[in-house]
Each structure stands twice: as C-alpha cells, then as structure tokens.
Design a protein around this motif. Structure first.
Motif, PDB file in Angstrom:
ATOM      1  N   LEU A   1      -2.477   2.157   7.872  1.00 51.58           N
ATOM      2  CA  LEU A   1      -2.204   3.226   6.924  1.00 51.58           C
ATOM      3  C   LEU A   1      -3.167   3.160   5.745  1.00 51.58           C
ATOM      4  CD1 LEU A   1       1.699   3.057   6.806  1.00 51.58           C
ATOM      5  CD2 LEU A   1       0.261   4.562   8.186  1.00 51.58           C
ATOM      6  N   LYS A   2      -3.439   4.328   5.188  1.00 49.92           N
ATOM      7  CA  LYS A   2      -4.297   4.420   4.007  1.00 49.92           C
ATOM      8  C   LYS A   2      -3.476   5.040   2.894  1.00 49.92           C
ATOM      9  CE  LYS A   2      -8.311   4.799   6.806  1.00 49.92           C
ATOM     10  NZ  LYS A   2      -9.502   5.377   7.218  1.00 49.92           N
ATOM     11  N   ARG A   3      -3.592   4.459   1.702  1.00 47.18           N
ATOM     12  CA  ARG A   3      -2.825   4.979   0.558  1.00 47.18           C
ATOM     13  C   ARG A   3      -3.254   6.404   0.264  1.00 47.18           C
ATOM     14  NH1 ARG A   3       0.708   3.040  -2.690  1.00 47.18           N
ATOM     15  NH2 ARG A   3       0.358   0.869  -2.143  1.00 47.18           N
TER      16      ARG A   3
ATOM     17  N   TYR B   1       0.496  -8.396   4.607  1.00 46.31           N
ATOM     18  CA  TYR B   1       0.676  -7.123   5.303  1.00 46.31           C
ATOM     19  C   TYR B   1       2.075  -7.030   5.886  1.00 46.31           C
ATOM     20  CZ  TYR B   1      -4.217  -5.770   5.081  1.00 46.31           C
ATOM     21  OH  TYR B   1      -5.454  -5.394   4.622  1.00 46.31           O
TER      22      TYR B   1
ATOM     23  N   TRP C   1       1.579   7.551   2.259  1.00 48.06           N
ATOM     24  CA  TRP C   1       0.525   6.951   3.068  1.00 48.06           C
ATOM     25  C   TRP C   1       0.006   7.988   4.053  1.00 48.06           C
ATOM     26  CZ3 TRP C   1      -1.130   2.073   2.050  1.00 48.06           C
ATOM     27  CH2 TRP C   1      -0.310   1.273   1.247  1.00 48.06           C
TER      28      TRP C   1
ATOM     29  N   TRP D   1       2.767   0.719  12.462  1.00 46.19           N
ATOM     30  CA  TRP D   1       1.966   1.059  11.306  1.00 46.19           C
ATOM     31  C   TRP D   1       1.813  -0.185  10.443  1.00 46.19           C
ATOM     32  CZ3 TRP D   1       6.408   3.893  12.618  1.00 46.19           C
ATOM     33  CH2 TRP D   1       6.142   5.098  13.288  1.00 46.19           C
TER      34      TRP D   1
ATOM     35  N   LYS E   1       0.425  -1.835   6.701  1.00 39.19           N
ATOM     36  CA  LYS E   1       0.036  -1.541   5.324  1.00 39.19           C
ATOM     37  C   LYS E   1       0.118  -2.822   4.517  1.00 39.19           C
ATOM     38  CE  LYS E   1       4.320  -0.354   2.949  1.00 39.19           C
ATOM     39  NZ  LYS E   1       4.215  -1.249   1.811  1.00 39.19           N
TER      40      LYS E   1
END
Length: 178
Positions: A149-151, A75, A117, A87, A89
């Motif tokens: 974060l989400k893709r 990460y 993102w 953030w 990811k």
C-alpha cells in the motif's frame, strides 16, 4: 564437572529465552466509529496476530482481514483469506509491542482509526515480498496476491471510494477515556 554445569546454565538460558517469546492470547473489544467489534489478539514480543469477529451488519462494504504485525520489520500484513489478497503497510509509530501490551493490560477498549491508502494495480512477486518485509510476513501472505500500500497524501481514496468500512486499512490505538 564444569562442562556439565555450563551445559545446564546454557539450557536454562535458552529455555528462558524461548519461553519469553510465547504467544499471549487476549480477547478485546475495539471501537471503530462507535461500532464495537470483538478481536482475538495473539501477542509476542516480535509480532502480533489480530483476528476480528465478522461484521455482519454491512457485508458489502466490510472486508474481514486477519492481520499479522511484525514489530521487528515495522510492517503489518492484512490478509483477506476469501479473496486471497494480502496488503502490506508500515506500522504506525504507536503500533509497538509495548503500546499494545499496555492497552491490553489496562483493559481499555481499543480504538480503530481509518487511514487512507492506495492499492497499486500490480501485486508484488513472491521473492520481492520476502526482501521487502521479511520471512514472517512473506510466509503469512504466501497463498495470496500481495500489494504494498502507498499512503494517500492527496485524499484520493476518500473521494473515489463508496465504502469506507474496510478493516484492511485500519490502525489500532488505545481509546482515550474522558
């Protein structure tokens, strides 16, 4: 006599082990869509700290982050120390110690690539951050609100964002020279 020799060998092995994880500092240039930015990189076998120079040309759309990569957990934490936001990811498959070291040693310019993102509305609780990404990144983000974060697989952020220059959503790779 044998015990003291064994202790000497143990001290030597521990010394080598600790010395091999020393931080190696480098100053490099990255390229983000033709724009060159200086970056300080602190590279260790298990982690990397990335500190970009300030972008003064587009203040409204640019967020200066300090990025901590944890190669062990896979990460990266991108921290805005002014707004106290952090953030998280997953690292890209090419964002490894070996690849970063190769780019730095080659002297090639690094290339930043934009990624899409989605930032969730709710931040993670402190204990949840440590469970999800480990203590290195939890400590790094400890004074900030932390978002996982989400893709964005549907491309929603590209349509809804007026500003695309945000170092909090960049990945770094080698620039291919032709």
């Amino acid at each position: 006599m044998h015990l003291s020799a064994l202790l000497c060998v143990l001290v030597f092995v521990l010394g080598v082990a600790f010395a091999s994880d020393a931080t190696e500092w480098s100053f490099v240039t990255t390229n983000n869509n033709g724009k060159r930015v200086g970056v300080v990189i602190g590279l260790k076998r298990r982690s990397m700290l990335l500190i970009p120079d300030e972008d003064k040309t587009n203040k409204r759309c640019s967020t200066r982050t300090i990025n901590q990569h944890d190669f062990d957990t896979g990460y990266v934490a991108m921290k805005d120390p002014v707004k106290r936001s952090c953030w998280l990811k997953p690292l890209g498959e090419r964002e490894t110690y070996e690849e970063t070291k190769r780019i730095i040693d080659s002297g090639k310019e690094m290339m930043q690539t934009d990624e899409n993102w989605i930032i969730p509305k709710r931040y993670l609780k402190k204990g949840q951050v440590k469970r999800e990404v480990g203590s290195l990144l939890a400590d790094f983000c400890s004074d900030s609100d932390v978002y996982m974060l989400k893709r964005d697989t549907l491309g929603r952020t590209r349509r809804s964002r007026s500003c695309t220059r945000n170092c909090g959503i960049c990945a770094v790779a080698a620039k291919h020279q032709q």
